[in-house]
Design a protein around this motif. Structure first.
Motif, PDB file in Angstrom:
ATOM      1  N   LEU A  99       9.219 -10.542  10.134  1.00 49.25           N
ATOM      2  CA  LEU A  99       7.970 -11.410   9.775  1.00 49.25           C
ATOM      3  C   LEU A  99       7.580 -11.210   8.356  1.00 49.25           C
ATOM      4  N   GLY A 100       7.856  -9.965   7.846  1.00 49.43           N
ATOM      5  CA  GLY A 100       7.674  -9.806   6.408  1.00 49.43           C
ATOM      6  C   GLY A 100       8.536 -10.640   5.559  1.00 49.43           C
ATOM      7  N   ASN A 101       9.845 -10.452   5.884  1.00 51.98           N
ATOM      8  CA  ASN A 101      10.839 -11.440   5.083  1.00 51.98           C
ATOM      9  C   ASN A 101      10.352 -13.036   5.071  1.00 51.98           C
ATOM     10  N   SER A 102      10.157 -13.428   6.259  1.00 49.24           N
ATOM     11  CA  SER A 102       9.677 -15.017   6.457  1.00 49.24           C
ATOM     12  C   SER A 102       8.309 -15.084   5.503  1.00 49.24           C
ATOM     13  N   ILE A 103       7.505 -14.325   5.251  1.00 53.64           N
ATOM     14  CA  ILE A 103       6.274 -14.462   4.590  1.00 53.64           C
ATOM     15  C   ILE A 103       6.735 -14.356   2.950  1.00 53.64           C
ATOM     16  N   ARG A 104       7.532 -13.266   2.730  1.00 58.10           N
ATOM     17  CA  ARG A 104       7.745 -13.271   1.264  1.00 58.10           C
ATOM     18  C   ARG A 104       8.722 -14.436   0.903  1.00 58.10           C
ATOM     19  N   LEU A 108      -2.929 -12.975   9.774  1.00 59.42           N
ATOM     20  CA  LEU A 108      -1.643 -13.657   9.965  1.00 59.42           C
ATOM     21  C   LEU A 108      -2.000 -15.171  10.197  1.00 59.42           C
ATOM     22  N   LEU A 109      -2.957 -15.725  10.562  1.00 64.29           N
ATOM     23  CA  LEU A 109      -3.388 -17.063  10.892  1.00 64.29           C
ATOM     24  C   LEU A 109      -3.605 -17.694   9.369  1.00 64.29           C
ATOM     25  N   LYS A 110      -4.471 -16.838   8.555  1.00 62.62           N
ATOM     26  CA  LYS A 110      -4.833 -17.445   7.231  1.00 62.62           C
ATOM     27  C   LYS A 110      -3.296 -17.501   6.544  1.00 62.62           C
ATOM     28  N   ILE A 111      -2.532 -16.198   6.273  1.00 61.96           N
ATOM     29  CA  ILE A 111      -1.376 -16.487   5.557  1.00 61.96           C
ATOM     30  C   ILE A 111      -0.325 -17.591   6.101  1.00 61.96           C
ATOM     31  N   CYS A 112      -0.265 -17.912   7.249  1.00 57.15           N
ATOM     32  CA  CYS A 112       0.483 -19.044   7.871  1.00 57.15           C
ATOM     33  C   CYS A 112      -0.164 -20.374   7.490  1.00 57.15           C
ATOM     34  N   GLU A 113      -1.458 -20.288   7.138  1.00 58.16           N
ATOM     35  CA  GLU A 113      -2.098 -21.632   6.844  1.00 58.16           C
ATOM     36  C   GLU A 113      -1.507 -21.834   5.519  1.00 58.16           C
ATOM     37  N   VAL A 114      -1.910 -20.997   4.588  1.00 56.66           N
ATOM     38  CA  VAL A 114      -1.813 -20.931   3.202  1.00 56.66           C
ATOM     39  C   VAL A 114      -0.168 -21.503   2.877  1.00 56.66           C
ATOM     40  N   LEU A 115       0.674 -20.897   3.549  1.00 54.66           N
ATOM     41  CA  LEU A 115       2.141 -20.786   3.471  1.00 54.66           C
ATOM     42  C   LEU A 115       2.754 -22.072   4.185  1.00 54.66           C
ATOM     43  N   LEU A 142       3.222 -22.228   7.423  1.00 51.03           N
ATOM     44  CA  LEU A 142       4.146 -21.690   8.570  1.00 51.03           C
ATOM     45  C   LEU A 142       3.364 -21.916   9.907  1.00 51.03           C
ATOM     46  N   SER A 143       4.024 -21.804  11.018  1.00 48.35           N
ATOM     47  CA  SER A 143       3.465 -21.805  12.356  1.00 48.35           C
ATOM     48  C   SER A 143       3.847 -20.504  13.030  1.00 48.35           C
ATOM     49  N   ILE A 144       3.127 -20.227  13.959  1.00 47.95           N
ATOM     50  CA  ILE A 144       3.115 -19.114  14.907  1.00 47.95           C
ATOM     51  C   ILE A 144       3.645 -19.570  16.186  1.00 47.95           C
ATOM     52  N   ASP A 145       4.818 -19.284  16.771  1.00 47.40           N
ATOM     53  CA  ASP A 145       5.264 -19.620  17.935  1.00 47.40           C
ATOM     54  C   ASP A 145       5.172 -18.327  18.938  1.00 47.40           C
ATOM     55  N   ILE A 146       4.478 -18.668  20.110  1.00 43.84           N
ATOM     56  CA  ILE A 146       4.569 -17.405  21.053  1.00 43.84           C
ATOM     57  C   ILE A 146       5.456 -17.707  21.967  1.00 43.84           C
ATOM     58  N   ASN A 147       6.368 -16.863  22.576  1.00 41.39           N
ATOM     59  CA  ASN A 147       7.222 -16.842  23.416  1.00 41.39           C
ATOM     60  C   ASN A 147       6.849 -15.852  24.677  1.00 41.39           C
ATOM     61  N   VAL A 148       7.107 -16.514  26.025  1.00 43.38           N
ATOM     62  CA  VAL A 148       6.396 -15.463  27.222  1.00 43.38           C
ATOM     63  C   VAL A 148       7.928 -15.095  27.784  1.00 43.38           C
ATOM     64  N   MET A 149       8.039 -13.762  27.691  1.00 41.82           N
ATOM     65  CA  MET A 149       9.242 -13.224  28.257  1.00 41.82           C
ATOM     66  C   MET A 149       8.918 -12.866  29.828  1.00 41.82           C
ATOM     67  N   LYS A 150      10.133 -13.172  30.420  1.00 39.07           N
ATOM     68  CA  LYS A 150      10.004 -12.961  31.970  1.00 39.07           C
ATOM     69  C   LYS A 150      10.773 -11.685  32.231  1.00 39.07           C
TER      70      LYS A 150
END
Length: 67
Positions: free
Chosen positions: A6-11, A50-57, A59-67
């Motif tokens: 996550l940090g690498n993606s943001i940077r 996180l939402l604000k950082i993604c908005e500025v950059l 980026l989108s947030i994807d949520i995966n549900v694990m079974k």
């Protein structure tokens, strides 16, 4: 995605857009220290931050549900 990834993606995206840590932190409403920790993978941002950082950059947030 773990904290490090996550940090690498943001940077990488911040640098690509030529936004300083100071500016991103200010726009996102977090401290520069917190942003540095997030980018290093030492700290997880809160959801609001996180939402604000993604908005500025653009980026989108994807949520995966694990079974």
């Amino acid at each position: 995605m773990d904290k490090k990834e996550l940090g690498n993606s943001i940077r990488e995206r911040r640098k690509f857009l030529k936004i300083t840590q100071e500016d991103l932190a200010d726009i996102s409403g977090i401290s520069e220290r917190a942003l540095r920790s997030i980018e290093k993978g030492e700290e997880n941002p809160g959801l609001d931050s996180l939402l604000k950082i993604c908005e500025v950059l653009g980026l989108s947030i994807d949520i995966n549900v694990m079974k």
